[in-house]
Design an enzyme around this catalytic site. Structure first.
Site: not given
Ligand code: ASP
Length: 307
Positions: A55-56, A83, A105, A133
């Site tokens: 999603r993100t 590497k 991330r 987040h």
């Molecule tokens: N997608 C959200 C996160 O990256 C929640 C999850 O992964 O449970 O934190």
């Protein structure tokens, strides 16, 4: 937010409100036949994901493209980190190509905050370990506001693996700044008592029935097995005692909204008949993710004054 967006904790309520207002402004565009602006034309956004994401990552990429930016997505597996290159060297290398923002991330809490001290390029935190987040909390707030006129005074139950959840932390920071009555619920080992100190008016309970009673919003969390011992986790017992079932939803307000940041695990933390019920706003959250990330990218990259 001088440069980038690292967390909700450090934002003032007015800054959050401005992003939510701008997110609302971008909502109708998501269903228009032509979804392209030139607000960020000529800008380059790098998406750098060291942890899995559906999603993100997609949502940031779509948001950037809808604003007219050029985007490039890099995952840890395909990068020189495999590497032996250090995180700082990887980021400096990307920075030398002069992107206008890096969406990042990482599994380590604080990784984007650390890098933001060295890099001139704004960093947008797309999830750092168990810490924050921020865009998830923004899209969650926007989704709640699709169903309620304001956040003030709502009862929101956040249920599940609170201790490992960056989604819970960002939501706690955001919702408490707007006067929400927050109930955190989970099995005792996943519900650290320090969470009651994060903001005034937070209640902790190990009873899911107590948490959902009278709730306006039920926010379910995935069990973060990647952050604990997966083999010993009692999966079926967890669903029995902390999974959201229809009888729980009946204890909440009749127009309760059920939310989940995804990925959902049916039969682990949420029953299918709840996830697919009319109370579920799970796909609305996903849709709002694009609008909110457009607002964030615009604010960070175009430095547009939003109100
Ligand atoms: N997608 C959200 C996160 O990256 C929640 C999850 O992964 O449970 O934190």
């Amino acid at each position: 937010m001088a440069s980038g967006l690292l967390g909700i904790e450090e934002l003032e309520r007015e800054q959050i409100q401005a992003l939510l207002d701008r997110g609302r402004y971008y909502q109708p565009m998501q269903t228009q036949p032509v979804k392209k602006l030139d607000t960020l034309r000529g800008k380059t956004i790098v998406n750098l994901f060291f942890e899995p994401s559906t999603r993100t990552r997609t949502s940031f990429e779509i948001a950037a493209k809808r604003l007219g930016a050029d985007t490039i997505s890099i995952s840890a597996q395909g990068s020189s980190l495999s590497k032996g290159e250090s995180l700082v060297d990887t980021l400096n290398t990307l920075d030398a190509m002069r992107p206008d923002a890096i969406v990042m991330r990482h599994a380590a809490s604080g990784a984007p905050h650390f890098l933001a001290r060295f890099l001139p390029t704004p960093i947008i935190n797309a999830g750092d370990g168990t810490h924050e987040h921020p865009t998830q909390a923004l899209l969650d707030a926007l989704t709640i506001l699709d169903h309620r006129p304001s956040l003030e005074g709502l009862r929101v139950a956040i249920i599940g693996d609170i201790s490992h959840s960056r989604v819970a932390r960002s939501n706690i920071h955001l919702l408490s700044k707007f006067g929400v009555d927050l109930v955190l619920c989970g099995p005792a080992p996943l519900l650290p008592s320090e969470f009651a100190q994060l903001a005034p008016g937070i209640t902790l309970t190990t009873s899911i029935e107590e948490a959902v009673s009278g709730a306006d919003v039920i926010m379910m969390l995935r069990v973060q097995l990647e952050r604990q011992n997966e083999t010993t986790f009692p999966k079926s017992e967890y669903f029995q005692f902390y999974g959201l079932h229809l009888e729980h939803v009946r204890l909440a307000k009749p127009d309760v909204i059920v939310m989940h940041p995804g990925p959902i695990n049916r039969g682990r933390e949420i029953a299918s008949e709840v996830a697919d019920s009319p109370s579920s706003a799970i796909l609305n959250q996903v849709e709002n993710g694009v609008a909110v990330r457009m607002a964030v990218l615009e604010k960070v990259v175009a430095q547009v004054v939003t109100q």
